[in-house]
Write a protein that holds these residues in place. Structure first.
Motif, mmCIF file in Angstrom:
data_model
loop_
_atom_site.group_PDB
_atom_site.id
_atom_site.type_symbol
_atom_site.label_atom_id
_atom_site.label_comp_id
_atom_site.label_asym_id
_atom_site.label_seq_id
_atom_site.Cartn_x
_atom_site.Cartn_y
_atom_site.Cartn_z
ATOM 1 N N CYS A 187 0.413 0.129 -9.732
ATOM 2 C CA CYS A 187 -1.005 -0.365 -9.979
ATOM 3 C C CYS A 187 -1.877 0.840 -9.960
ATOM 4 O O CYS A 187 -2.661 1.020 -10.827
ATOM 5 N N THR A 188 -1.877 1.461 -8.683
ATOM 6 C CA THR A 188 -2.779 2.586 -8.445
ATOM 7 C C THR A 188 -1.909 3.995 -7.903
ATOM 8 O O THR A 188 -0.650 3.723 -7.566
ATOM 9 N N ASP A 189 -2.580 4.870 -7.765
ATOM 10 C CA ASP A 189 -1.800 6.024 -6.877
ATOM 11 C C ASP A 189 -1.313 5.795 -5.651
ATOM 12 O O ASP A 189 -0.400 6.256 -4.932
ATOM 13 N N SER A 247 0.720 -1.155 -0.020
ATOM 14 C CA SER A 247 -0.023 0.055 0.054
ATOM 15 C C SER A 247 0.835 1.112 -0.234
ATOM 16 O O SER A 247 1.127 2.018 1.025
ATOM 17 N N MET A 248 1.434 1.380 -0.986
ATOM 18 C CA MET A 248 2.163 2.655 -1.313
ATOM 19 C C MET A 248 2.361 2.574 -2.953
ATOM 20 O O MET A 248 2.640 1.815 -3.497
ATOM 21 N N SER A 249 2.768 4.077 -3.348
ATOM 22 C CA SER A 249 2.799 4.097 -4.824
ATOM 23 C C SER A 249 4.198 3.750 -5.280
ATOM 24 O O SER A 249 5.078 3.748 -4.276
ATOM 25 N N ALA A 250 4.453 3.410 -6.327
ATOM 26 C CA ALA A 250 5.631 3.033 -7.006
ATOM 27 C C ALA A 250 6.497 4.108 -7.013
ATOM 28 O O ALA A 250 7.682 4.126 -6.460
ATOM 29 N N PRO A 251 6.217 5.697 -7.320
ATOM 30 C CA PRO A 251 7.296 6.558 -6.951
ATOM 31 C C PRO A 251 7.517 6.687 -5.650
ATOM 32 O O PRO A 251 8.969 7.009 -5.355
ATOM 33 N N ASP A 252 6.693 6.563 -4.597
ATOM 34 C CA ASP A 252 6.983 6.622 -3.180
ATOM 35 C C ASP A 252 7.753 5.464 -2.622
ATOM 36 O O ASP A 252 8.714 5.799 -2.039
ATOM 37 N N CYS A 302 1.200 -0.743 -5.258
ATOM 38 C CA CYS A 302 2.102 -1.223 -6.229
ATOM 39 C C CYS A 302 2.199 -2.711 -5.798
ATOM 40 O O CYS A 302 1.955 -3.079 -4.854
ATOM 41 N N MET A 303 2.704 -3.514 -6.826
ATOM 42 C CA MET A 303 3.223 -4.901 -6.466
ATOM 43 C C MET A 303 4.554 -4.706 -6.705
ATOM 44 O O MET A 303 5.385 -4.167 -7.335
#
Length: 200
Positions: A164-166, A131-136, A169-170
């Motif tokens: 995946c979403t804002d 539960s975290m965005s890929a950029p973060d 990510c996977m």
């Protein structure tokens, strides 16, 4: 984004189709009995049913709704309600470049001659959502990008990151060939817990 990991080979054996996504692009990822991997738009051109709910039939993917079958190029080549009809070339599913390498299934949403990410001989371990965005996630590790991130640990871990979403990510994790997979898996669970506690 060039090559993005969307799954592990062990999770998509021949004859299997799974749903996946890269940001706003929903995908049906499947493997034919001959071992070829494919990533398509996850909508049947006929009625918009998700192709990831369908079935691999030989070297084709069949929609679960009306059974329309699409060959490996994404073109419809059989309509059960009209078995003698040769479907027009205009009935086709948008397809994307898809390659399996190093046990990872890679997809590019655009034409690219960029080489696949180097995995350094690491072996696949598992995939898990975070539960975290890929950029973060990339920023957390001080990485310039998120395609692959090497993480300093006892297991020589590399994370192939799938946006995946804002807010999710996977991560598809790989580790040193001699690393104990169970130990790495436990370490990954701890890493996920740590990441999900990081303030947004």
């Amino acid at each position: 984004m060039n090559w993005i990991a969307v799954g592990l080979k062990e999770d998509v054996p021949p004859g299997v189709v799974i749903p996946s996504r890269i940001a706003d692009t929903e995908l049906a990822v499947w493997c034919s009995p001959s071992g070829n991997y494919h990533a398509w738009s996850d909508r049947c051109p006929h009625r918009g049913m998700r192709l990831s709910h369908g079935f691999v039939r030989g070297e084709t993917l069949a929609c679960i709704y009306h059974g329309w079958q699409y060959n490996e190029a994404g073109s419809c080549d059989y309509i059960p309600a009209h078995p003698k009809l040769t479907p027009p070339d205009t009935i086709c599913v948008p397809t994307y470049r898809c390659i399996e390498a190093g046990g990872v299934i890679w997809v590019s949403l655009t034409e690219t001659d960029t080489p696949l990410p180097a995995l350094g001989g690491r072996q696949t371990v598992r995939s898990l959502p975070v539960s975290m965005s890929a950029p973060d996630l990339a920023a957390h590790f001080g990485a310039a990008g998120f395609t692959t991130i090497a993480v300093v640990s006892d297991y020589d871990v590399m994370l192939a990151v799938q946006p995946c979403t804002d807010g999710e990510c996977m991560i598809h994790a790989l580790a040193a060939p001699d690393a104990d997979r169970s130990a790495v898996s436990r370490w990954l669970e701890e890493l996920r817990a740590t990441l999900e506690r990081v303030p947004a």
